[in-house]
Write an enzyme that holds these catalytic residues in place. Structure first.
Site, mmCIF file in Angstrom:
data_model
loop_
_atom_site.group_PDB
_atom_site.id
_atom_site.type_symbol
_atom_site.label_atom_id
_atom_site.label_comp_id
_atom_site.label_asym_id
_atom_site.label_seq_id
_atom_site.Cartn_x
_atom_site.Cartn_y
_atom_site.Cartn_z
ATOM 1 N N GLU A 91 -8.057 -0.450 6.410
ATOM 2 C CA GLU A 91 -7.302 -0.405 7.666
ATOM 3 C C GLU A 91 -5.804 -0.312 7.387
ATOM 4 O O GLU A 91 -5.106 0.483 8.008
ATOM 5 C CB GLU A 91 -7.620 -1.655 8.501
ATOM 6 C CG GLU A 91 -6.831 -1.797 9.792
ATOM 7 C CD GLU A 91 -7.219 -0.812 10.876
ATOM 8 O OE1 GLU A 91 -8.249 -0.130 10.732
ATOM 9 O OE2 GLU A 91 -6.474 -0.717 11.874
ATOM 10 N N ILE A 93 -2.687 -0.545 4.192
ATOM 11 C CA ILE A 93 -2.127 -0.807 2.870
ATOM 12 C C ILE A 93 -0.624 -0.664 3.016
ATOM 13 O O ILE A 93 -0.128 0.229 3.706
ATOM 14 C CB ILE A 93 -2.686 0.116 1.766
ATOM 15 C CG1 ILE A 93 -2.099 -0.284 0.414
ATOM 16 C CG2 ILE A 93 -2.470 1.598 2.088
ATOM 17 C CD1 ILE A 93 -2.836 0.319 -0.771
ATOM 18 N N TYR A 94 0.106 -1.577 2.365
ATOM 19 C CA TYR A 94 1.562 -1.582 2.503
ATOM 20 C C TYR A 94 2.179 -2.188 1.243
ATOM 21 O O TYR A 94 1.672 -3.181 0.729
ATOM 22 C CB TYR A 94 1.970 -2.412 3.725
ATOM 23 C CG TYR A 94 3.466 -2.495 3.932
ATOM 24 C CD1 TYR A 94 4.178 -1.388 4.389
ATOM 25 C CD2 TYR A 94 4.167 -3.673 3.666
ATOM 26 C CE1 TYR A 94 5.552 -1.451 4.574
ATOM 27 C CE2 TYR A 94 5.536 -3.743 3.850
ATOM 28 C CZ TYR A 94 6.223 -2.630 4.309
ATOM 29 O OH TYR A 94 7.580 -2.684 4.476
ATOM 30 N N VAL A 95 3.249 -1.560 0.788
ATOM 31 C CA VAL A 95 4.021 -2.080 -0.339
ATOM 32 C C VAL A 95 5.461 -2.260 0.150
ATOM 33 O O VAL A 95 6.025 -1.347 0.768
ATOM 34 C CB VAL A 95 3.963 -1.119 -1.545
ATOM 35 C CG1 VAL A 95 4.832 -1.626 -2.686
ATOM 36 C CG2 VAL A 95 2.518 -0.931 -2.010
ATOM 37 N N GLY A 103 3.868 0.706 -9.222
ATOM 38 C CA GLY A 103 2.435 0.650 -9.483
ATOM 39 C C GLY A 103 1.667 -0.318 -8.599
ATOM 40 O O GLY A 103 0.461 -0.501 -8.786
ATOM 41 N N GLY A 105 0.965 -0.079 -5.319
ATOM 42 C CA GLY A 105 0.006 0.644 -4.473
ATOM 43 C C GLY A 105 -1.212 1.091 -5.262
ATOM 44 O O GLY A 105 -2.351 0.923 -4.815
ATOM 45 N N ASN A 132 3.191 10.874 6.840
ATOM 46 C CA ASN A 132 3.379 9.809 5.842
ATOM 47 C C ASN A 132 3.317 10.383 4.425
ATOM 48 O O ASN A 132 2.315 10.972 4.032
ATOM 49 C CB ASN A 132 2.292 8.742 6.043
ATOM 50 C CG ASN A 132 2.526 7.491 5.214
ATOM 51 O OD1 ASN A 132 3.201 7.520 4.176
ATOM 52 N ND2 ASN A 132 1.960 6.386 5.663
ATOM 53 N N TYR A 138 -2.453 9.508 -2.012
ATOM 54 C CA TYR A 138 -3.915 9.451 -1.849
ATOM 55 C C TYR A 138 -4.579 10.667 -2.487
ATOM 56 O O TYR A 138 -5.633 10.567 -3.114
ATOM 57 C CB TYR A 138 -4.300 9.363 -0.362
ATOM 58 C CG TYR A 138 -3.752 8.142 0.333
ATOM 59 C CD1 TYR A 138 -3.839 6.878 -0.249
ATOM 60 C CD2 TYR A 138 -3.132 8.229 1.577
ATOM 61 C CE1 TYR A 138 -3.320 5.751 0.380
ATOM 62 C CE2 TYR A 138 -2.622 7.106 2.220
ATOM 63 C CZ TYR A 138 -2.712 5.875 1.608
ATOM 64 O OH TYR A 138 -2.200 4.767 2.233
#
Lengths: 169, 169
Positions: A91, A93-95, A103, A105, A132, A138
């Site tokens: 749902e 993902i965030y850095v 690294g 992510g 994005n 990805y």
């Protein structure tokens, strides 16, 4: 000593109930990044109930660098009726900005892939906003964009209106 | 007597384990309609385990007309971190050709909307192939196409490869 990188090591761990406030903060930061902050209603109580209560609705990994939260990944299972198997749906993902490019992510994504494989979940799915830059990330990891499929959503008054037609089961 | 329609009444009920073979058959028919039949690996054992075992992965409604299966809807919860609430994700909906145009699809969708509202699930989401005429049906029900979002998937060898990088949690 490994000098191939001058980054501090990334630690990935399961989030705990004590992390609920951190999770809400990171969800808000993600929403700001996605220009969707007006849609955020989640509270710490929601995260405690749905992540760490008797009926968990999601699981959450935290990434830490030097003991400081550097990112998170929140997921739950979906189900493929063609495979006859669950999959992992990511749902969020965030850095955090300070930790990007180090690294975090990739470490989160690899841990998620491992969790999926260990559980016999055959797919790893996510949705991303078309603008994005993470799309390239990805794609480097091997994700395919399923361009044939369109997402549809019913919510609010339109959902309540249709519900009025639905009799009891 | 209501003469506004000459259709036989549609009955919507929860699927039971005895319906597993019917569910597999309807999943296969849906896959043929979607031109994806080569992707179907699901077995009756999968449906029994994941729908009716100790750890259910989905819930399923069956539509019947004159006691004969006329369609099904298979769903599970997702989770919105912005809402802090679960939503309903409709993985499959299918109406057999003989029953199309008689309100079966709408009855299934209305029942799903009611289930979502009764449970406090704030969204009703689905994915549809871009060429599927059902898109107009969903739009009539009030669904919005979230054109800003793209789906990405990792599976097979690419998933296993990324998993190899993921350490233990």
């Amino acid at each position: 000593m490994d000098r191939s990188s001058n980054h501090a090591p990334v630690r990935i761990r399961w989030a705990r109930s004590a992390d609920a406030a951190t999770i809400v903060r990171l969800i808000r930061e993600l929403a700001v990044f996605e220009k969707l902050e007006d849609h955020v209603r989640v509270t710490e109580a929601d995260i405690l109930r749905d992540g760490f209560g008797p009926q968990p609705r999601f699981e959450c990994l935290l990434a830490e660098v030097d003991g400081v939260p550097a990112g998170f990944a929140l997921f739950f299972p979906n189900y493929s009726t063609f495979e006859g198997r669950p999959g992992l749906y990511l749902e969020d993902i965030y850095v955090v900005p300070e930790a990007r490019g180090s690294g975090v992510g990739r470490a989160l994504m690899a841990r998620l892939a491992r969790i999926a494989c260990e559980r016999g979940w055959t797919r790893f799915d996510l949705s991303v906003l078309h603008w994005n830059p993470a799309r390239a990330f990805y794609e480097r990891l091997g994700f395919d964009h399923g361009a044939d499929w369109l997402g549809y959503r019913l919510e609010g008054h339109a959902l309540a209106r249709l519900a009025e037609e639905g009799g009891e089961t």
